[in-house]
Design a protein around this motif. Structure first.
Motif, PDB file in Angstrom:
ATOM      1  N   TYR A 112       0.835  -1.201   0.000  1.00  0.00           N
ATOM      2  CA  TYR A 112       0.000   0.000   0.000  1.00  0.00           C
ATOM      3  C   TYR A 112       0.871   1.254   0.000  1.00  0.00           C
ATOM      4  N   ALA A 113       1.870   1.281   0.877  1.00  0.00           N
ATOM      5  CA  ALA A 113       2.755   2.449   0.966  1.00  0.00           C
ATOM      6  C   ALA A 113       3.527   2.647  -0.341  1.00  0.00           C
ATOM      7  N   ALA A 114       4.057   1.563  -0.906  1.00  0.00           N
ATOM      8  CA  ALA A 114       4.811   1.664  -2.153  1.00  0.00           C
ATOM      9  C   ALA A 114       3.917   2.152  -3.299  1.00  0.00           C
ATOM     10  N   THR A 115       2.696   1.660  -3.342  1.00  0.00           N
ATOM     11  CA  THR A 115       1.765   2.071  -4.399  1.00  0.00           C
ATOM     12  C   THR A 115       1.349   3.520  -4.216  1.00  0.00           C
ATOM     13  N   TRP A 116       1.137   3.927  -2.974  1.00  0.00           N
ATOM     14  CA  TRP A 116       0.784   5.329  -2.693  1.00  0.00           C
ATOM     15  C   TRP A 116       1.888   6.259  -3.195  1.00  0.00           C
ATOM     16  N   VAL A 117       3.136   5.937  -2.836  1.00  0.00           N
ATOM     17  CA  VAL A 117       4.277   6.762  -3.237  1.00  0.00           C
ATOM     18  C   VAL A 117       4.422   6.759  -4.758  1.00  0.00           C
ATOM     19  N   ALA A 118       4.296   5.598  -5.384  1.00  0.00           N
ATOM     20  CA  ALA A 118       4.424   5.514  -6.837  1.00  0.00           C
ATOM     21  C   ALA A 118       3.361   6.353  -7.534  1.00  0.00           C
ATOM     22  N   THR A 119       2.139   6.325  -7.016  1.00  0.00           N
ATOM     23  CA  THR A 119       1.063   7.105  -7.627  1.00  0.00           C
ATOM     24  C   THR A 119       1.330   8.592  -7.462  1.00  0.00           C
ATOM     25  N   LYS A 120       1.775   8.990  -6.270  1.00  0.00           N
ATOM     26  CA  LYS A 120       2.104  10.408  -6.053  1.00  0.00           C
ATOM     27  C   LYS A 120       3.243  10.853  -6.975  1.00  0.00           C
ATOM     28  N   LEU A 121       4.270  10.033  -7.127  1.00  0.00           N
ATOM     29  CA  LEU A 121       5.385  10.374  -7.999  1.00  0.00           C
ATOM     30  C   LEU A 121       4.951  10.389  -9.467  1.00  0.00           C
ATOM     31  N   ARG A 122       4.154   9.414  -9.860  1.00  0.00           N
ATOM     32  CA  ARG A 122       3.673   9.336 -11.246  1.00  0.00           C
ATOM     33  C   ARG A 122       2.981  10.627 -11.656  1.00  0.00           C
ATOM     34  N   PHE A 136       7.346   7.225   5.954  1.00  0.00           N
ATOM     35  CA  PHE A 136       8.668   6.848   6.459  1.00  0.00           C
ATOM     36  C   PHE A 136       8.544   5.744   7.513  1.00  0.00           C
ATOM     37  N   GLY A 137       7.549   5.860   8.385  1.00  0.00           N
ATOM     38  CA  GLY A 137       7.320   4.827   9.401  1.00  0.00           C
ATOM     39  C   GLY A 137       7.013   3.477   8.778  1.00  0.00           C
ATOM     40  N   LEU A 138       6.195   3.477   7.755  1.00  0.00           N
ATOM     41  CA  LEU A 138       5.882   2.225   7.054  1.00  0.00           C
ATOM     42  C   LEU A 138       7.122   1.682   6.360  1.00  0.00           C
ATOM     43  N   ALA A 139       7.899   2.551   5.733  1.00  0.00           N
ATOM     44  CA  ALA A 139       9.081   2.124   4.986  1.00  0.00           C
ATOM     45  C   ALA A 139      10.094   1.417   5.881  1.00  0.00           C
ATOM     46  N   GLU A 140      10.181   1.812   7.145  1.00  0.00           N
ATOM     47  CA  GLU A 140      11.114   1.162   8.071  1.00  0.00           C
ATOM     48  C   GLU A 140      10.827  -0.325   8.209  1.00  0.00           C
ATOM     49  N   HIS A 141       9.563  -0.712   8.010  1.00  0.00           N
ATOM     50  CA  HIS A 141       9.157  -2.112   8.159  1.00  0.00           C
ATOM     51  C   HIS A 141       9.044  -2.823   6.814  1.00  0.00           C
ATOM     52  N   CYS A 142       9.469  -2.148   5.756  1.00  0.00           N
ATOM     53  CA  CYS A 142       9.285  -2.676   4.401  1.00  0.00           C
ATOM     54  C   CYS A 142      10.584  -2.618   3.597  1.00  0.00           C
ATOM     55  N   PRO A 143      11.638  -3.281   4.058  1.00  0.00           N
ATOM     56  CA  PRO A 143      12.916  -3.151   3.362  1.00  0.00           C
ATOM     57  C   PRO A 143      12.899  -3.699   1.933  1.00  0.00           C
ATOM     58  N   ALA A 144      11.990  -4.598   1.613  1.00  0.00           N
ATOM     59  CA  ALA A 144      11.945  -5.185   0.274  1.00  0.00           C
ATOM     60  C   ALA A 144      10.970  -4.466  -0.661  1.00  0.00           C
ATOM     61  N   ALA A 145      10.251  -3.481  -0.137  1.00  0.00           N
ATOM     62  CA  ALA A 145       9.265  -2.781  -0.966  1.00  0.00           C
ATOM     63  C   ALA A 145       9.961  -2.000  -2.070  1.00  0.00           C
ATOM     64  N   LEU A 146       9.404  -2.070  -3.254  1.00  0.00           N
ATOM     65  CA  LEU A 146       9.955  -1.390  -4.405  1.00  0.00           C
ATOM     66  C   LEU A 146       8.931  -0.399  -4.936  1.00  0.00           C
ATOM     67  N   VAL A 147       9.351   0.820  -5.143  1.00  0.00           N
ATOM     68  CA  VAL A 147       8.484   1.850  -5.718  1.00  0.00           C
ATOM     69  C   VAL A 147       8.834   1.970  -7.191  1.00  0.00           C
ATOM     70  N   SER A 148       7.871   1.646  -8.035  1.00  0.00           N
ATOM     71  CA  SER A 148       8.097   1.673  -9.473  1.00  0.00           C
ATOM     72  C   SER A 148       6.954   2.455 -10.126  1.00  0.00           C
ATOM     73  N   TYR A 149       7.316   3.374 -11.010  1.00  0.00           N
ATOM     74  CA  TYR A 149       6.289   4.202 -11.647  1.00  0.00           C
ATOM     75  C   TYR A 149       6.816   4.760 -12.959  1.00  0.00           C
ATOM     76  N   GLU A 150       5.897   5.172 -13.805  1.00  0.00           N
ATOM     77  CA  GLU A 150       6.231   5.872 -15.034  1.00  0.00           C
ATOM     78  C   GLU A 150       5.545   7.212 -14.959  1.00  0.00           C
ATOM     79  N   PRO A 151       6.307   8.323 -15.007  1.00  0.00           N
ATOM     80  CA  PRO A 151       5.697   9.645 -14.890  1.00  0.00           C
ATOM     81  C   PRO A 151       4.695   9.926 -16.012  1.00  0.00           C
ATOM     82  N   VAL A 152       3.655  10.655 -15.665  1.00  0.00           N
ATOM     83  CA  VAL A 152       2.692  11.112 -16.656  1.00  0.00           C
ATOM     84  C   VAL A 152       3.233  12.422 -17.225  1.00  0.00           C
ATOM     85  N   PRO A 153       3.230  12.563 -18.547  1.00  0.00           N
ATOM     86  CA  PRO A 153       3.762  13.811 -19.123  1.00  0.00           C
ATOM     87  C   PRO A 153       2.954  15.022 -18.720  1.00  0.00           C
TER      88      PRO A 153
END
Length: 153
Positions: A112-122, A136-153
């Motif tokens: 959820y946290a990774a998807t939230w961040v990816a959507t905000k960045l996108r 940041f609090g969630l990320a401390e417990h998610c060392p394997a989480a990957l944030v992947s996104y493609e920016p919208v022009p």
């Protein structure tokens, strides 16, 4: 949004429903990731904007045009912008950000946290201080989480 709703529901089916005249869905099953509930009736699903529209409007770096708002509201180019979830979990979330609400299924918090961040960045959206601290609090417990996104022009 009605066509987009049905497209998202069809795309996220774990077991594909039958589609009859008028795009009426029969059968099928879905997993609501917010609460880990299996749904067998598409009418019990809501299509949620992962980052709620009110949050988007509060987070715009510069004011968006009506066309950009519509593009976000109906974004199917990313699998993360829209998500099919139980109506109950969507009502619980409402317009809240991660500082105010997290899915009841704790095993989904990292995704959820990774998807939230990816959507905000996108979409080049800002985050307020409380939201950043929660993430940041969630990320401390998610060392394997990957944030992947493609920016919208």
């Amino acid at each position: 949004m009605q066509i987009t709703r049905k497209e998202v529901i069809l795309a996220e089916a774990v077991e594909a429903p039958q589609v009859s005249a008028g795009c009426v869905l029969t059968g099928g099953s879905w997993l609501s990731k917010y609460d880990n509930v299996v749904v067998t009736d598409a009418a019990r699903l809501d299509v949620d904007h992962f980052v709620p529209l009110a949050e988007v409007y509060d987070s715009e770096q510069t004011p968006w045009s009506p066309a950009r708002r519509e593009a976000y509201a109906n974004d199917q180019d990313s699998p993360d912008t829209l998500i099919a979830v139980t109506a109950a979990s969507n009502r619980s979330k409402a317009d809240k950000d991660p500082a105010e609400w997290l899915p009841s299924d704790t095993s989904y918090h990292c995704a959820y946290a990774a998807t939230w961040v990816a959507t905000k960045l996108r979409w080049d959206l800002a985050a307020d201080e409380a939201e950043r601290q929660a993430l940041f609090g969630l990320a401390e417990h998610c060392p394997a989480a990957l944030v992947s996104y493609e920016p919208v022009p």
